[in-house]
Design an enzyme around this catalytic site. Structure first.
Site, short mmCIF file in Angstrom:
data_model
loop_
_atom_site.label_atom_id
_atom_site.label_comp_id
_atom_site.label_asym_id
_atom_site.label_seq_id
_atom_site.Cartn_x
_atom_site.Cartn_y
_atom_site.Cartn_z
CG HIS A 61 0.52 2.56 8.55
ND1 HIS A 61 1.67 2.91 9.23
CD2 HIS A 61 0.85 1.53 7.73
CE1 HIS A 61 2.66 2.11 8.85
NE2 HIS A 61 2.20 1.28 7.94
N GLY A 85 0.80 -1.22 0.00
CA GLY A 85 0.00 0.00 0.00
C GLY A 85 0.83 1.26 0.00
CG HIS A 86 3.36 2.05 2.62
ND1 HIS A 86 2.45 2.99 3.08
CD2 HIS A 86 3.45 1.12 3.61
CE1 HIS A 86 2.01 2.64 4.28
NE2 HIS A 86 2.60 1.50 4.62
#
Length: 333
Positions: free
Chosen positions: A219, A55-56
């Site tokens: 996050h 997700g990064h």
């Protein structure tokens, strides 16, 4: 939730399959979720291994290649990779010169990398040294951390330490370079919107139409405060001034200035922000030796940005300039 996915449970595995198809210069173990340099292990070279939650992107898999990482472990979205992944990657890239673990300061990452290093040493005798990245000045402790979070300095550190390893420096020397980068780096981010983890199906947090989060984590962890949306010049000051006072930076310092996009911010706005950051640094007499602008550590589709400043000397600057060839960073080759 509107995303280009099939089943939320398969997002990471299918993305890695796509990465393998797009980058034949890499070797991707889709089942174990590890991205390798195709030529690893390289005889006599210290290996660099990092990893973290997916997700990064492009962090970390996009930084695997000549001049940066030898391998990267991909956890599930916003979830640390497990010790078995890290252990397999560590033993696979070791050529006998040792392995440097580059670990962002998140509780799960720290615990799992430590466990994998202990297992690797016990089972194969590989020498592992860990460097923890903790450059975020926004908060001392967070939902995911004890101490400061590891954010933008991770990219700078992986590039500079990767160049040192490519030169043939020893494990101790590469680790010293990595720790020097971390000690001389500070970062702070902000968000205009939240992001949606596929498995959750709803935004991680809520921001009103006229609100922004200053000091947000990658996050979606809360930052220093929630504020009313302001012009870019004011937002830049909210990010840069705390960075400058934290190290502290001094007049005459040279820095690498990294303006990072969180995933949903267009380059038009990132370059505008870079201009404001450069103006502030100029007012403090701080020289920008090198720049990096773009979405390199993202938080899915979050809109926002972060600023990272790394104070550099001639050695660190030469290592930054050294050739690199990865999916996400490439110059000098």
């Amino acid at each position: 939730m509107k995303k280009l996915i099939n089943d939320p449970a398969d997002v990471v595995r299918e993305a890695l399959s796509g990465m393998a198809a797009a980058h034949p210069e890499l070797r991707v173990d889709v089942e174990n979720k590890v991205v390798f340099r195709a030529d690893a292990p390289i005889p006599g070279k210290v290996a660099l291994l990092s990893g973290g939650g997916s997700g990064h992107e492009p962090m970390h898999g996009g930084f695997v290649g000549m001049g940066m990482l030898d391998a990267a472990c991909a956890g599930e979205v916003f979830t640390s990779p497990v010790p078995d992944q890290i252990l397999a990657a560590t033993t696979a890239v070791d050529s006998g010169a040792g392995v440097l673990h580059i670990v962002k300061n998140y509780t799960g990452d720290i615990m799992n990398f430590e466990m994998a290093a202990e297992l690797a040493a016990a089972e194969t005798g590989v020498e592992v040294t860990a460097v923890v990245v903790n450059d975020d000045v926004a908060v001392r402790d967070s939902l995911f951390t004890a101490g400061r979070r590891g954010v933008g300095a991770t990219v700078v550190l992986e590039k500079i330490a990767g160049a040192a390893a490519e030169q043939g420096r020893s494990l101790a020397e590469v680790a010293t370079v990595a720790r020097t980068v971390n000690a001389n780096s500070r970062s702070m981010g902000m968000a205009l919107t939240s992001c949606t983890v596929p498995a959750a199906g709803k935004p991680t947090f809520e921001l009103g139409e006229t609100e922004m989060e200053i000091g947000v984590g990658i996050h979606g962890e809360p930052g220093r405060h929630r504020a009313t949306l302001a012009p870019a010049r004011e937002i830049a000051a909210m990010l840069v001034e705390p960075i400058l006072t934290d190290l502290p930076f001094d007049k005459g310092d040279k820095v690498i200035c990294f303006v990072n996009g969180m995933g949903g911010t267009p380059l038009l706005e990132l370059y505008l922000m870079y201009n404001e950051v450069a103006r502030i640094l100029g007012g403090h007499g701080i020289g920008i030796a090198r720049s990096l602008v773009g979405p390199y550590i993202t938080s899915l589709e979050m809109a926002g940005c972060s600023v990272t400043l790394t104070r550099v000397d001639d050695d660190l600057l030469n290592l930054w300039d050294a050739p690199v060839r990865t999916p996400a960073l490439r110059w000098g080759v």
